[in-house]
Design a protein around this motif. Structure first.
Motif, PDB file in Angstrom:
ATOM      1  N   ASP A  33      -5.715   5.534   3.686  1.00 10.95           N
ATOM      2  CA  ASP A  33      -4.578   6.598   3.900  1.00 10.95           C
ATOM      3  C   ASP A  33      -5.240   7.659   4.511  1.00 10.95           C
ATOM      4  OD1 ASP A  33      -3.456   4.780   2.416  1.00 10.95           O
ATOM      5  OD2 ASP A  33      -2.186   6.261   1.060  1.00 10.95           O
ATOM      6  N   LEU A  69      -3.847   1.236   4.475  1.00 10.69           N
ATOM      7  CA  LEU A  69      -2.778   2.300   4.255  1.00 10.69           C
ATOM      8  C   LEU A  69      -1.402   1.928   3.456  1.00 10.69           C
ATOM      9  CD1 LEU A  69      -1.329   4.843   5.635  1.00 10.69           C
ATOM     10  CD2 LEU A  69      -0.580   3.271   7.445  1.00 10.69           C
ATOM     11  N   ASP A  72       3.214   4.484   5.301  1.00 11.73           N
ATOM     12  CA  ASP A  72       3.069   5.524   6.502  1.00 11.73           C
ATOM     13  C   ASP A  72       4.452   6.467   6.463  1.00 11.73           C
ATOM     14  OD1 ASP A  72       5.453   4.302   8.732  1.00 11.73           O
ATOM     15  OD2 ASP A  72       5.112   3.339   6.986  1.00 11.73           O
ATOM     16  N   LEU A  78      -0.365   9.835   5.385  1.00 11.46           N
ATOM     17  CA  LEU A  78      -0.608   9.555   6.941  1.00 11.46           C
ATOM     18  C   LEU A  78      -0.202  10.763   7.460  1.00 11.46           C
ATOM     19  CD1 LEU A  78      -1.807   7.707   8.968  1.00 11.46           C
ATOM     20  CD2 LEU A  78       0.585   6.777   9.288  1.00 11.46           C
ATOM     21  N   ARG A  83      -2.445   9.660  11.982  1.00 16.23           N
ATOM     22  CA  ARG A  83      -1.727   8.812  12.847  1.00 16.23           C
ATOM     23  C   ARG A  83      -2.419   8.573  14.244  1.00 16.23           C
ATOM     24  NH1 ARG A  83       3.662   7.401  11.629  1.00 16.23           N
ATOM     25  NH2 ARG A  83       4.298   8.387   9.658  1.00 16.23           N
ATOM     26  N   THR A  92      -5.080  -2.165  11.179  1.00 13.21           N
ATOM     27  CA  THR A  92      -4.430  -1.280   9.943  1.00 13.21           C
ATOM     28  C   THR A  92      -3.674  -2.153   9.156  1.00 13.21           C
ATOM     29  OG1 THR A  92      -4.428   0.918  11.195  1.00 13.21           O
ATOM     30  CG2 THR A  92      -2.998   0.504   9.303  1.00 13.21           C
ATOM     31  N   THR A  94      -0.941  -2.579   6.149  1.00 17.96           N
ATOM     32  CA  THR A  94       0.036  -1.682   5.503  1.00 17.96           C
ATOM     33  C   THR A  94       1.245  -2.692   5.207  1.00 17.96           C
ATOM     34  OG1 THR A  94       0.958   0.415   5.673  1.00 17.96           O
ATOM     35  CG2 THR A  94       1.021  -1.207   7.699  1.00 17.96           C
ATOM     36  N   GLY A  98       6.170  -0.701   7.476  1.00 19.14           N
ATOM     37  CA  GLY A  98       5.233   0.327   8.096  1.00 19.14           C
ATOM     38  C   GLY A  98       4.588  -0.125   9.312  1.00 19.14           C
ATOM     39  N   LEU A 102       4.755   1.380  13.012  1.00 22.28           N
ATOM     40  CA  LEU A 102       3.361   2.031  13.683  1.00 22.28           C
ATOM     41  C   LEU A 102       3.060   0.898  14.741  1.00 22.28           C
ATOM     42  CD1 LEU A 102       1.263   2.298  10.432  1.00 22.28           C
ATOM     43  CD2 LEU A 102       2.109   4.201  11.833  1.00 22.28           C
TER      44      LEU A 102
END
Length: 255
Positions: A33, A69, A72, A78, A83, A92, A94, A98, A102
């Motif tokens: 995170d 992560l 988000d 975050l 970011r 990443t 997650t 998310g 992203l």
């Protein structure tokens, strides 16, 4: 870095601030995170305030192999600099939703889904997503999707990273599936009215962190997510005192 740490032969974890932890595991360098902003307020339905600057700038963290992560959608997990940091990260991991928001190198994992990361010297590190419940039962439509992680690999200790989880039932599930040796627990006792007019616990408080350590029977616990934000209602001292009172102070990683 002058930061908290827990260390074993194949596992090193250092808290930067809040939920941001640098982890060295099986030859890989991982980050949870990412939050690197200066102090300030983040607008929204529930404004969040970072009370102090990140002690480490994003550009000083160095290269990482992957970011873990938990979610988000909240700035305390975050932020803006975090970011931007993701743009230079090869992977990443997650939530599925998310990853859709992203884009880029983000990959979504459903709870209990695993992926393997190659280790520099051969072999792999397996990252398994776990459930995480960021509030009481029924809060998911309000708080969004969240996951935690378990790291495993041949000759390596199993490491649980809770993410923003407030449920001991979730911790119990992790303990039933994995023989956890090291745990990174997000605490801070975040309380906000989510599904009622009464403040709901959105992360572990000190008492639940103690119970989580007991359920996991982890030999060592690193506490994160207890500083730098105004909405944390408990700090590291509160959690340390609870572990000491329960006779588990010796399990806490050096801070």
């Amino acid at each position: 870095m002058s930061v908290p740490a827990t260390e074993s032969e194949q596992f090193l974890a250092r808290v930067i601030s809040g939920p941001t932890v640098v982890i060295e595991y099986g030859g890989l360098r991982l980050l949870t995170d990412p939050t690197f902003d200066r102090a300030g307020t983040y607008p929204g339905d529930v404004p969040l305030e970072r009370t102090v600057d990140s002690p480490v700038a994003a550009g000083s963290v160095g290269a990482v192999d992957a970011v873990l992560l938990s979610h988000d959608e909240h700035a305390d997990n975050l932020d803006n600099a975090g970011r931007a940091f993701l743009a230079g990260v090869p992977l990443t991991l997650t939530t599925v939703s998310g990853a859709g928001r992203l884009g880029g190198t983000a990959r979504g994992l459903t709870p209990w889904e695993s992926t393997d990361l190659p280790r520099p010297g051969g072999g792999t590190v397996t990252v398994t997503a776990t459930r995480a419940q960021h509030g009481p039962d029924g809060s998911e439509p309000v708080v969004g999707d969240v996951i935690g992680f378990v790291l495993t690999g041949e000759g390596l200790p199993a490491v649980y990273i809770s993410g923003d989880n407030a449920s001991l039932d979730v911790v119990r599930e992790v303990a039933e599936r994995f023989d956890v040796e090291e745990a990174v627990l997000f605490a801070g006792a975040v309380r906000m009215p989510v599904i009622s007019d009464e403040p709901d616990l959105l992360t572990l408080d000190a008492g639940r962190a103690v119970e989580a350590a007991k359920l996991l029977d982890a030999r060592r616990v690193l506490i994160a997510h207890v500083d730098s934000w105004a909405h944390f209602s408990e700090n590291l001292g509160t959690t340390v005192a609870a572990f000491d009172e329960a006779g588990l102070g010796g399990r806490l990683a050096r801070r």
